[in-house]
Write a protein that holds these residues in place. Structure first.
Motif, PDB file in Angstrom:
ATOM      1  N   ARG A 155       8.537  14.215  28.194  1.00  0.00           N
ATOM      2  CA  ARG A 155       7.135  14.752  27.788  1.00  0.00           C
ATOM      3  C   ARG A 155       6.786  14.040  26.530  1.00  0.00           C
ATOM      4  O   ARG A 155       5.509  13.669  26.238  1.00  0.00           O
ATOM      5  N   PHE A 156       7.737  13.896  25.672  1.00  0.00           N
ATOM      6  CA  PHE A 156       7.639  13.129  24.337  1.00  0.00           C
ATOM      7  C   PHE A 156       7.124  11.802  24.594  1.00  0.00           C
ATOM      8  O   PHE A 156       6.113  11.276  24.005  1.00  0.00           O
ATOM      9  N   GLU A 157       7.707  11.063  25.429  1.00  0.00           N
ATOM     10  CA  GLU A 157       7.033   9.551  25.733  1.00  0.00           C
ATOM     11  C   GLU A 157       5.796   9.706  26.499  1.00  0.00           C
ATOM     12  O   GLU A 157       4.954   8.778  26.032  1.00  0.00           O
ATOM     13  N   GLN A 158       5.200  10.729  27.089  1.00  0.00           N
ATOM     14  CA  GLN A 158       4.017  10.818  27.649  1.00  0.00           C
ATOM     15  C   GLN A 158       3.039  11.056  26.565  1.00  0.00           C
ATOM     16  O   GLN A 158       1.932  10.449  26.590  1.00  0.00           O
ATOM     17  N   ILE A 159       3.201  11.830  25.481  1.00  0.00           N
ATOM     18  CA  ILE A 159       2.512  12.224  24.301  1.00  0.00           C
ATOM     19  C   ILE A 159       2.377  10.989  23.674  1.00  0.00           C
ATOM     20  O   ILE A 159       1.206  10.780  23.274  1.00  0.00           O
TER      21      ILE A 159
END
Length: 202
Positions: A155-159
């Motif tokens: 999720r961090f990488e997506q954001i």
């Protein structure tokens, strides 16, 4: 630079986990009124919020008695550019209206602060006089973000992929506040900047 009939508008931005909320509060402590775009969105999407019904129509099952379920709505739009654009076309005009009302309310102040998370990504830079980027080292950012409840590496990488790289933001900034340093040092940076901007208006 700024028109005499309105305050100097400071645009505060920074990528996820950089400490933007902390820095925003430091500006408030220095007497600078704050318009928080995220807080405005929470208000619009919260219980009885003005956009709740429209969001439910657009994304069925994404709301409940508490307003918008941010996790369900996030799951519906993350990774789907068309859905995200549809949602933004609903939210941005409503936030813009709230921002104009805030500006009118504080029109007699020397300066005000707009906290705009995606200032560069969504061309919010056009309406501000001085851009402040809140920044920290990549390791500090990762540690802070992954400490948040429910956050995962994926999720961090997506954001992060949706945000302009920090180095690019720093280049485009009028001022940079570094939050990798101790809290007191960050506060000193904010105090110094507020004094400098006030002096420029004198």
């Amino acid at each position: 630079m700024t028109k005499p009939d309105r305050p100097l508008i400071i645009g505060l931005t920074g990528s996820i986990g950089m400490g933007k909320s902390t820095v925003a509060q430091m500006f408030v402590d220095e007497g600078v009124p704050l318009f928080d775009a995220d807080a405005a969105v929470h208000q619009l999407q919260g219980p009885g919020g003005a956009l709740v019904d429209a969001i439910e129509t657009m994304f069925p099952g994404s709301t409940n008695s508490e307003g918008v379920d941010r996790q369900k709505l996030g799951a519906a739009v993350l990774g789907d550019p068309a859905a995200l654009q549809q949602l933004e076309q609903l939210i941005h005009p409503a936030v813009g209206e709230m921002r104009r009302a805030f500006l009118k309310q504080h029109s007699d102040r020397p300066m005000i602060l707009f906290d705009i998370p995606l200032l560069f990504e969504k061309s919010g830079a056009e309406g501000v006089d001085h851009i402040v980027v809140v920044s920290a080292g990549a390791e500090d950012q990762r540690t802070r973000v992954l400490a948040r409840p429910g956050m995962t590496e994926e999720r961090f990488e997506q954001i992060k992929a949706l945000q302009m790289p920090d180095a690019e933001k720093r280049q485009k900034a009028d001022s940079v506040i570094d939050t990798s340093r101790p809290h007191a040092e960050t506060r000193r940076q904010v105090q110094k900047l507020v004094q400098k901007l006030k002096a420029s208006l004198a």
